[in-house]
Design an enzyme around this catalytic site. Structure first.
Site, PDB file in Angstrom:
ATOM      1  N   ARG A 175      61.418  35.974  -6.626  1.00  0.00           N
ATOM      2  CA  ARG A 175      60.561  36.988  -7.100  1.00  0.00           C
ATOM      3  C   ARG A 175      58.922  36.494  -6.756  1.00  0.00           C
ATOM      4  O   ARG A 175      58.077  37.600  -6.812  1.00  0.00           O
ATOM      5  CB  ARG A 175      60.548  37.281  -8.750  1.00  0.00           C
ATOM      6  CG  ARG A 175      61.869  38.165  -9.175  1.00  0.00           C
ATOM      7  CD  ARG A 175      61.693  38.675 -10.491  1.00  0.00           C
ATOM      8  NE  ARG A 175      60.038  39.124 -10.642  1.00  0.00           N
ATOM      9  CZ  ARG A 175      59.978  40.407 -10.388  1.00  0.00           C
ATOM     10  NH1 ARG A 175      60.599  41.202  -9.759  1.00  0.00           N
ATOM     11  NH2 ARG A 175      58.714  41.087 -10.782  1.00  0.00           N
ATOM     12  N   LYS A 176      58.595  35.505  -6.252  1.00  0.00           N
ATOM     13  CA  LYS A 176      57.313  35.290  -5.767  1.00  0.00           C
ATOM     14  C   LYS A 176      56.851  35.345  -4.528  1.00  0.00           C
ATOM     15  O   LYS A 176      57.900  35.903  -3.753  1.00  0.00           O
ATOM     16  CB  LYS A 176      57.094  33.614  -6.129  1.00  0.00           C
ATOM     17  CG  LYS A 176      57.507  33.268  -7.498  1.00  0.00           C
ATOM     18  CD  LYS A 176      56.922  34.163  -8.816  1.00  0.00           C
ATOM     19  CE  LYS A 176      56.955  33.515 -10.078  1.00  0.00           C
ATOM     20  NZ  LYS A 176      58.328  33.648 -10.677  1.00  0.00           N
TER      21      LYS A 176
END
Length: 381
Positions: A175-176
């Site tokens: 998700r980064k």
């Protein structure tokens, strides 16, 4: 969120596999050096996740039972959990309305003589005002640890977030902006902390496995303290090196998409009256737009979860905004003061799709369906 991965990352991972060195080794060391340079830190220690980076950071500070560590409740639950891993007590502080971050005022309200550290989260990539926190905490002997899980590529007062941090923890979860699948990094400008951090991630060994196997001859290690198994693999690091080379392009693209969201949603954003409020750059820095969140108006009759459900029905995968740890079952009964901004934020915020390959047509669909879910009159759409 979708990670921006391709053939180059696959080839790098394959090369690491074919090299025969798949555990922590030369690629990890190269990734540490490259990442430290990118965020303008002197030292970087690769670990298995941002959570383990936070745990090591608190261990370096000798945080122990009886100590308190101030954290935002408005954060992924790992921030508070890392404090509990040390047997210490997380103390929840409220956040600013504009940024979702801790401030000197919200932290000062909960400091006690038992406070050992403050973990400030650069929430969703929005840089917190760490200078103000250091000015508050430094004279009290309280260390500011930066949870920069989401902040790779964000800036604070003209330099990379974390550049001046005593200790900063980073995430490479998918998700980064950049990912190694799972993985994290601890950065610091203190050499002694970097040396001990590398020891702590590898069972407390006096000589790393990589040094033993590459040094030749008989090397017998000692185990200097009780420690952890928090290592990153060379396969992950090989992917991380490729991803790091893309970071500037990823940030540039996300800021372009965020600007377009601002433009497309301008008619329903807060101006002179109540309306949606979007995430924006604070005065003291720039965000990488790890997440593009919007806040529903205070006086709306709309429920955030109803808006999410409507979007899902129409094929738009939005998500609830940032969680509040003190409202989760894991922290039921945990003492805390009033957290009005935190509770409003977690109740009224939602995150819109934002990723490198998001197309103009897809973004248009998100905006139209969001306006429909908000029952915005046709003239405003």
């Amino acid at each position: 969120m979708k990670p921006w991965l391709g053939a180059e990352e696959a080839e790098a991972a394959a090369a690491a596999v074919l090299s025969g060195w798949v555990a922590q080794g030369p690629k990890v060391a190269a990734f540490e050096d490259a990442f430290a340079r990118r965020v303008a830190a002197l030292h970087a220690v690769a670990v298995s996740s941002c959570t383990t980076a936070l745990h090591v950071a608190l261990h370096l500070l000798d945080v122990r039972p009886g100590d308190e560590v101030v954290v935002p409740s408005l954060s992924f639950i790992a921030t508070a959990n890392a404090v509990r891993y040390c047997g210490a007590t997380p103390v929840f502080a409220d956040v600013e309305v504009e940024t979702g971050n801790l401030s000197a005022a919200t932290v000062e309200a909960v400091l006690t003589e038992r406070t050992r550290a403050v973990i400030v989260v650069h929430q969703a990539g929005v840089p917190a005002d760490v200078d103000a926190l250091r000015a508050l905490c430094g004279p009290r002997g309280v260390t500011v640890v930066e949870d920069a899980a989401c902040a790779a590529g964000s800036t604070y007062r003209g330099v990379p977030v974390g550049a001046d941090a005593e200790l900063a923890a980073w995430s490479f979860h998918p998700r980064k902006l950049i990912t190694t699948g799972e993985g994290g990094m601890l950065t610091t400008n203190r050499e002694q902390w970097a040396v001990r951090g590398r020891r702590l991630r590898e069972h407390g060994m006096s000589v790393s496995a990589a040094e033993r196997h590459s040094g030749g001859g008989a090397v017998v290690e000692s185990y200097l303290e009780t420690a952890f198994n928090y290592r990153m693999t060379d396969i992950q690091a090989a992917v991380g090196l490729v991803q790091l080379s893309k970071l500037d392009a990823i940030v540039r693209r996300r800021r372009e998409l965020a600007a377009r969201y601002h433009e497309l949603l301008a008619t329903v954003f807060e101006t002179d009256g109540p309306g949606l409020r979007p995430v924006r750059d604070p005065e003291h820095g720039t965000t990488n737009y790890q997440s593009y969140w919007v806040m529903l108006p205070e006086d709306t009759s709309l429920e955030r979860n109803d808006v999410l459900a409507r979007l899902a029905e129409r094929g738009v995968s939005a998500r609830r905004g940032i969680m509040a740890a003190h409202l989760e079952p894991a922290y039921a009964g945990h003492p805390h003061g009033d957290l009005p901004v935190t509770e409003s934020f977690t109740k009224r915020s939602l995150i819109l799709p934002l990723y490198h390959d998001l197309t103009t047509a897809e973004q248009d669909t998100v905006v139209e369906e969001l306006k429909a879910a908000l029952h915005v009159p046709l003239a405003a759409r």
